[in-house]
Design an enzyme around this catalytic site. Sequence first.
Site, PDB file in Angstrom:
ATOM      1  N   GLY A 294     -31.272  -1.719   6.520  1.00 14.67           N
ATOM      2  CA  GLY A 294     -31.760  -2.644   5.502  1.00 14.67           C
ATOM      3  C   GLY A 294     -30.796  -2.692   4.341  1.00 14.67           C
TER       4      GLY A 294
ATOM      5  CB  CYS B 117     -28.118   2.204   8.781  1.00 13.26           C
ATOM      6  SG  CYS B 117     -27.006   1.834   7.417  1.00 13.26           S
ATOM      7  CE1 TYR B 118     -33.517   1.208   2.177  1.00  9.84           C
ATOM      8  CE2 TYR B 118     -35.171   1.348   3.922  1.00  9.84           C
ATOM      9  CZ  TYR B 118     -34.848   1.276   2.578  1.00  9.84           C
ATOM     10  OH  TYR B 118     -35.845   1.277   1.636  1.00  9.84           O
TER      11      TYR B 118
ATOM     12  CG  HIS C 225     -25.454  -0.010  12.284  1.00  7.98           C
ATOM     13  ND1 HIS C 225     -26.671  -0.567  11.976  1.00  7.98           N
ATOM     14  CD2 HIS C 225     -24.877   0.297  11.095  1.00  7.98           C
ATOM     15  CE1 HIS C 225     -26.822  -0.606  10.665  1.00  7.98           C
ATOM     16  NE2 HIS C 225     -25.743  -0.095  10.108  1.00  7.98           N
TER      17      HIS C 225
ATOM     18  CD  GLU D  51     -28.057  -1.349  15.174  1.00 13.00           C
ATOM     19  OE1 GLU D  51     -27.891  -0.152  15.464  1.00 13.00           O
ATOM     20  OE2 GLU D  51     -28.160  -1.756  14.000  1.00 13.00           O
TER      21      GLU D  51
ATOM     22  CB  SER E 113     -28.661 -29.980  23.298  1.00 16.01           C
ATOM     23  OG  SER E 113     -28.558 -28.778  24.028  1.00 16.01           O
ATOM     24  N   GLY E 114     -28.476 -30.630  26.582  1.00 15.84           N
ATOM     25  CA  GLY E 114     -27.573 -30.458  27.711  1.00 15.84           C
ATOM     26  C   GLY E 114     -27.140 -29.019  27.853  1.00 15.84           C
TER      27      GLY E 114
ATOM     28  CG  ASP F 100     -30.237 -22.085  24.198  1.00 13.71           C
ATOM     29  OD1 ASP F 100     -29.958 -21.297  25.116  1.00 13.71           O
ATOM     30  OD2 ASP F 100     -29.661 -22.075  23.096  1.00 13.71           O
ATOM     31  CB  SER F 101     -32.519 -28.041  25.208  1.00 13.34           C
ATOM     32  OG  SER F 101     -31.260 -28.418  25.672  1.00 13.34           O
TER      33      SER F 101
ATOM     34  CE  LYS G 231     -26.640 -19.584  24.236  1.00 11.01           C
ATOM     35  NZ  LYS G 231     -27.269 -20.872  24.006  1.00 11.01           N
TER      36      LYS G 231
END
Length: 516
Positions: free
Chosen positions: A59, A86-87, A171, A173, A226-227, A230-231, A372
Amino acid sequence: MRDTASLEKILVLDFGAQYAHLICRRIRELGVYAELVPFDISLKEIFERKAKGLIFSGGPKSVYARGSPLPQRLVYDAGLPILGICYGLQAIVHQLGGRVKHATRQEFGKASLSLKSDAPLFRSLGSEEVCWMSHGDAAESLPDGFESIASTENSPYAAISSGRTIAVQFHPEVTHTENGMKMLSNFVFDICNCEKNWSTEDMIGDAMLELEKKIGPKDRVICALSGGIDSATTAELLQRVIGKRLYCVFVDHGLLRKGERERIELAFRPKLGKNLIVVDASRIFLKKLEGVRDPEKKRKIVGKEFIATFAKVSRKLGNIKWLAQGTLYTDIIESAAGQSKHESRIKSHHNVAGLPKKLGFRLVEPLKDLYKDEVRKVATALGLPKELVNTHPFPGPGLAVRVIGAVTKEKLEICRAASAIVEEELELSGLYDGVWQAYAAVGDDQATGVLGDERRVGHIAIVRIVESTEAMTADWSRVPYALLEMISSRITNEVPGVTWVTYAISSKPPSTIEPQ
Ligand code: XMP
């Protein structure tokens, strides 16, 4: 189909880091369901949600600052394993009686980690590892019962533990921590004793269940197509649930890649028939963008015009209740539209923060919890064609965010033609599928060139080729020099108005993938 509420899971307490979501995503990549929850979640809710372990995210605040986010004290008595990152480490140290202060030697970037390899978090690792650090504060003294289990040159307390309460200053991740996934895996499987319960089929099941619950039996939906993957995946899921009540709208905003509109027609017309609606709105979009230099403004304009176009189509069709979008987790995080008020905004993705307040539709976004690479897995499992699954992501505002400064016809043309060359050359060298995105951007800077005997001032094309797994972090691709040479030579020879070609060699962070 399952209800995720009944699954055993890892809860990630969100202290406002951009990367809080990434932790969640990494755990899910390990095959274990994880959820991001507010940092002050109650003990009761932790148990109700069937937590097997807790992770405290990073954070931007200092634990000693007034009003800084801290977990409820009772959380430490839950008997659950805790991993502070971290935080998250600083919160644990601060709350349990140690001391945190502004570090005299701050650490940003890669660092060499010396670790105690008998610590359960580091099982199967060597005694030296590469980790990614990004902190201004550090633990100065540890609470009673804690010991240091790893250090770097600047941080004696790079990792600490007391029984099953463990914390790391670095980190794990981000991919820059080379064995970060192994550490998370050790935490999730060895320390929390989780079992695998999260797969592609589960993601599909959950997404379809949500659509069924949300969309009434007679409701009609328009899907912004959109092609891209995702869409297309959104449309496929919707078609399976509501069939012919789905209309897909493809908007040509004049900011598309070369040949994109034709590709869409070819790929989707046979499947959708007259339920595919192609709208040429390029004149209006380009007019509205005229002279606009600020990237945030560009995104907002594109977002607004998209909605205006969909509203027009929906009026024509009549009685459309829902707008479906292929929004991903990353779009929401980067637009800081997530649940934490401590997150800060990177970019307003046109489909999230770019949306006008009064929308006129209800939104349906079945992929909004996925990254993604998860969408790619879902698309493959749904049987979408390989070329579509492997197409590089393309931002909704299209070339408006690859043209730096004002969008002009000349710069758009350069961007389009130079990007097509980058993509073609990557395909030819067999490297296209291995990289995340590849394109050329262009701004207003000019440089001198020579054509024959003549000096000529022209544009600088910026080639960007990046590798990534989820777009939250990325690195520039070390493609062969010969390929760069070919790209450069073709762009300067074939694209009018370009005199120089540069290669962008910054990673994300600190840069982003798109130049704007
Ligand atoms: P950045 O540039 O923030 O991009 O590193 C991360 C990923 O998101 C894409 N991107 C967008 N996609 N609307 C979109 O639909 C947007 O406004 C937008 N901005 C960036 C970018 O191409 C990359 O894959």
